[in-house]
Design a protein around this motif. Structure first.
Motif, PDB file in Angstrom:
ATOM      1  N   ALA A   1       0.813  -1.215   0.000  1.00  0.00           N
ATOM      2  CA  ALA A   1       0.000   0.000   0.000  1.00  0.00           C
ATOM      3  C   ALA A   1       0.850   1.270   0.000  1.00  0.00           C
ATOM      4  CB  ALA A   1      -0.929  -0.002   1.216  1.00  0.00           C
ATOM      5  N   LEU A   2       1.949   1.273   0.766  1.00  0.00           N
ATOM      6  CA  LEU A   2       2.722   2.500   0.957  1.00  0.00           C
ATOM      7  C   LEU A   2       3.838   2.718  -0.063  1.00  0.00           C
ATOM      8  CD1 LEU A   2       3.364   3.064   4.794  1.00  0.00           C
ATOM      9  CD2 LEU A   2       2.019   4.466   3.224  1.00  0.00           C
ATOM     10  N   PHE A   3       4.486   1.639  -0.502  1.00  0.00           N
ATOM     11  CA  PHE A   3       5.669   1.825  -1.340  1.00  0.00           C
ATOM     12  C   PHE A   3       5.376   2.632  -2.606  1.00  0.00           C
ATOM     13  CE2 PHE A   3       8.937   0.446  -4.431  1.00  0.00           C
ATOM     14  CZ  PHE A   3      10.061   0.891  -3.750  1.00  0.00           C
ATOM     15  N   PRO A   4       4.246   2.415  -3.282  1.00  0.00           N
ATOM     16  CA  PRO A   4       3.993   3.211  -4.490  1.00  0.00           C
ATOM     17  C   PRO A   4       3.877   4.710  -4.236  1.00  0.00           C
ATOM     18  CG  PRO A   4       2.600   1.254  -4.456  1.00  0.00           C
ATOM     19  CD  PRO A   4       3.223   1.361  -3.104  1.00  0.00           C
ATOM     20  N   THR A   5       3.631   5.120  -2.979  1.00  0.00           N
ATOM     21  CA  THR A   5       3.486   6.553  -2.699  1.00  0.00           C
ATOM     22  C   THR A   5       4.824   7.268  -2.604  1.00  0.00           C
ATOM     23  OG1 THR A   5       3.554   6.416  -0.255  1.00  0.00           O
ATOM     24  CG2 THR A   5       1.433   5.981  -1.331  1.00  0.00           C
ATOM     25  N   LEU A   6       5.951   6.538  -2.542  1.00  0.00           N
ATOM     26  CA  LEU A   6       7.240   7.181  -2.322  1.00  0.00           C
ATOM     27  C   LEU A   6       7.653   8.088  -3.467  1.00  0.00           C
ATOM     28  CD1 LEU A   6       9.488   4.443  -0.637  1.00  0.00           C
ATOM     29  CD2 LEU A   6       7.909   6.065   0.406  1.00  0.00           C
ATOM     30  N   THR A   7       7.143   7.850  -4.660  1.00  0.00           N
ATOM     31  CA  THR A   7       7.485   8.697  -5.807  1.00  0.00           C
ATOM     32  C   THR A   7       6.311   9.573  -6.227  1.00  0.00           C
ATOM     33  OG1 THR A   7       7.035   6.779  -7.219  1.00  0.00           O
ATOM     34  CG2 THR A   7       9.344   7.259  -6.713  1.00  0.00           C
TER      35      THR A   7
ATOM     36  N   ILE B   1       9.187  -2.040   3.697  1.00  0.00           N
ATOM     37  CA  ILE B   1       8.277  -1.627   2.610  1.00  0.00           C
ATOM     38  C   ILE B   1       8.911  -1.691   1.231  1.00  0.00           C
ATOM     39  CG2 ILE B   1       6.935  -0.142   4.144  1.00  0.00           C
ATOM     40  CD1 ILE B   1       8.230   2.273   2.782  1.00  0.00           C
ATOM     41  N   GLY B   2      10.220  -1.888   1.155  1.00  0.00           N
ATOM     42  CA  GLY B   2      10.909  -1.811  -0.129  1.00  0.00           C
ATOM     43  C   GLY B   2      10.330  -2.713  -1.202  1.00  0.00           C
ATOM     44  N   GLY B   3      10.121  -2.138  -2.372  1.00  0.00           N
ATOM     45  CA  GLY B   3       9.634  -2.899  -3.517  1.00  0.00           C
ATOM     46  C   GLY B   3       8.227  -3.429  -3.364  1.00  0.00           C
ATOM     47  N   GLY B   4       7.553  -3.028  -2.281  1.00  0.00           N
ATOM     48  CA  GLY B   4       6.228  -3.571  -2.012  1.00  0.00           C
ATOM     49  C   GLY B   4       6.268  -4.967  -1.411  1.00  0.00           C
ATOM     50  N   THR B   5       7.479  -5.465  -1.136  1.00  0.00           N
ATOM     51  CA  THR B   5       7.626  -6.816  -0.576  1.00  0.00           C
ATOM     52  C   THR B   5       8.480  -6.837   0.685  1.00  0.00           C
ATOM     53  OG1 THR B   5       9.622  -7.319  -1.851  1.00  0.00           O
ATOM     54  CG2 THR B   5       7.495  -7.800  -2.900  1.00  0.00           C
ATOM     55  N   GLY B   6       9.383  -5.855   0.828  1.00  0.00           N
ATOM     56  CA  GLY B   6      10.331  -5.856   1.925  1.00  0.00           C
ATOM     57  C   GLY B   6      11.593  -6.647   1.660  1.00  0.00           C
ATOM     58  N   ASP B   7      11.725  -7.216   0.453  1.00  0.00           N
ATOM     59  CA  ASP B   7      12.932  -7.987   0.134  1.00  0.00           C
ATOM     60  C   ASP B   7      14.126  -7.062  -0.071  1.00  0.00           C
ATOM     61  OD1 ASP B   7      12.018 -10.769  -0.044  1.00  0.00           O
ATOM     62  OD2 ASP B   7      10.756 -10.047  -1.672  1.00  0.00           O
TER      63      ASP B   7
END
Length: 513
Positions: free
Chosen positions: A135-141, A211-217
């Motif tokens: 949910a959050l990662f796409p908001t970073l840009t 949150i990285g990449g929408g997966t945390g990997d």
């Protein structure tokens, strides 16, 4: 008329901003005080006479959006690690191996350390953070979401992640001390805080780690971290940006005059807009202000081994070192280490984690070293605040940390690590220790803080005005003619390019590019 932009610093965020802005038609000048570009995101031969290029400071990629990679055409290939982590039970021949490729083996490993009841809670914890990441990662840009919008995106776990100390969420999820520690380290890497700290600094650290990449990997950049900066440099140069190295900025004014020295010569540039990729406290000093002290809290140890060491547990070293190797990081040990550091001592034992780049990506080693089975190890020691340099002295602290790192590693091995160290061209062991002060001296990160300053939530607080491009994009410096574009920007931290991207978007709005 073409707009002129000066960028202070030549790290990966500055190069990201330079590429975007030069493509938008601005005349961009990047000023880097070192002889090379890339800042912490570089690959370098750490040991003389040895054909190995280490990711010496930053070493994994998680937070870099695919959008930035694709927009700028960066030839970056990321390798996923099969193993998530291995954590020896201190003082035993048992350990917890989290194997992403074999769920049944992971369940058996939980049972082997007496934590069978925590396997489901451990998996559930990361299922919950993955939902938040998606949910959050796409908001970073994008422009900063409001706090209310972020709360909607995070959903049911908002209070646990963002309002109460993360220790509560961890303790509710799992009961075993070792398993709690494995999760807690995500909240403490590079951050000097207790897991129950009321400031929630540890919560913010955990959020960025999951949150990285929408997966945390956290993935391995094939070819080393320098591939990231080299690709960004190429993109910036191809777009027409002027990249100047060995150029130490000595002052900047709020209206855009930048002064720098190169050799014995002094230069000045009057820019329509200045972007700062250096830390906010460095910018304060360049403006003639008195910056607040910033403190990092880690030790970095790079090693090159002739082979991987044997472990007390009968487990293949390739599996144990194939992910994140946790050492003396039970929750109890982490809390004790924090207390010791607050009291002015190097923690004993030193909580640490190890990463082996060469297992996933042997290309960083020369052909002969690969054939011989040599491996790199990077150890990250926790709870080593910069204040210890003041009380111990940097050279004495470095020597103490070397001994502490070897001792904590030896405590979980079936053989001592030191005889396995390769030797460099001068006959010296291939081992280097970086204190917070060493990192500050090398990279101008104040207090050795790898995030440039305390991490911020990736959203606007309820009372934050979003009335300017700088504020909407989270890159406000407090001066209309200067934007933050480095790790110190809101949503900065880690190798991501997010600070650079967002500063470029704000600049494009401000200048009408």
């Amino acid at each position: 008329m073409q707009k002129t932009i000066a960028i202070i610093g030549g790290g990966h965020n500055a190069l990201t901003a330079a590429a975007y802005l030069a493509r938008a038609g601005a005349a961009v000048t990047v000023l880097e005080r070192l002889e090379t570009l890339g800042g912490a995101a570089l690959s370098a031969p750490a040991f003389p006479g040895v054909d190995a290029r280490l990711s010496r400071y930053a070493y994994l990629v998680s937070l870099m959006p695919r959008q930035v990679i694709d927009d700028l055409g960066i030839p970056l290939r990321l390798a996923r690690r099969r193993y998530s982590s291995y954590t020896p039970v201190p003082g035993t021949d048992r350990g917890l191996l989290v194997d992403n490729g074999d769920p049944a083996a992971t369940l058996a490993s939980f049972a082997s350390v007496g934590a069978a009841a925590d396997a489901a809670g451990f998996a559930s914890f990361y299922d919950r953070t993955t939902a938040v990441a998606q949910a959050l990662f796409p908001t970073l840009t994008d422009p900063l979401p409001t706090r209310e919008r972020a709360k909607e995106l995070v959903g049911a776990d908002w209070a646990a992640l963002c309002e109460r100390p993360i220790e509560e969420m961890i303790s509710d999820a799992v009961a075993d001390d070792l398993v709690r520690g494995v999760i807690a380290t995500d909240a403490l890497i590079g951050t000097f805080a207790a897991v129950d700290d009321a400031s929630l600094e540890q919560n913010r650290c955990l959020l960025y780690h999951v949150i990285g990449g929408g997966t945390g990997d956290w993935d391995v950049p094939v070819g080393g971290m320098g591939v990231v900066s080299d690709g960004l440099r190429t993109a910036a140069e191809a777009a027409g940006a002027r990249l100047i190295t060995s150029a130490e900025v000595t002052s900047v004014t709020p209206d855009g005059e930048v002064v720098w020295r190169q050799g014995d010569s002094e230069h000045r540039l009057g820019a329509d807009l200045v972007l700062c990729g250096a830390a906010p406290s460095v910018l304060s000093r360049l403006l003639g202000e008195t910056p607040a002290r910033v403190e990092g809290a880690q030790a970095k140890v790079n090693m090159l081994l002739t082979r991987l060491p044997r472990l007390r547990q009968q487990i293949a070293p390739e599996a144990a070192f194939g992910g994140t190797f946790h050492i003396n990081e039970t929750l109890t040990q982490l809390n004790a280490a924090f207390t010791q550091a607050v009291g002015g001592s190097v923690p004993d034992p030193l909580p640490a984690e190890i990463y082996c780049h060469s297992l996933t990506d042997p290309s960083i080693l020369g052909p002969e070293l690969r054939t011989q089975g040599w491996q790199t190890l990077t150890l990250f020691g926790l709870h080593v605040p910069d204040r210890l340099v003041d009380s111990h002295g940097n050279d004495a602290l470095r020597a103490e940390l070397r001994a502490a790192a070897l001792a904590t590693l030896d405590s979980v091995l079936a053989e001592p690590i030191e005889p396995l160290l390769a030797t460099d061209g001068n006959g010296e062991p291939c081992l280097e220790v970086k204190t917070t002060r060493d990192i500050e001296d090398a990279l101008a990160m104040p207090g050795g803080n790898i995030f440039h300053q305390s991490l911020s939530w990736p959203w606007a607080d309820a009372d934050d005005p979003l009335d300017t491009p700088a504020r909407r994009w989270g890159v406000d410096s407090g001066h209309d003619g200067i934007l933050l574009c480095g790790a110190g920007a809101q949503r900065g931290g880690g190798v991501s390019g997010v600070g650079g991207h967002n500063a470029a978007m704000a600049a494009i709005e401000l200048l009408g590019l």
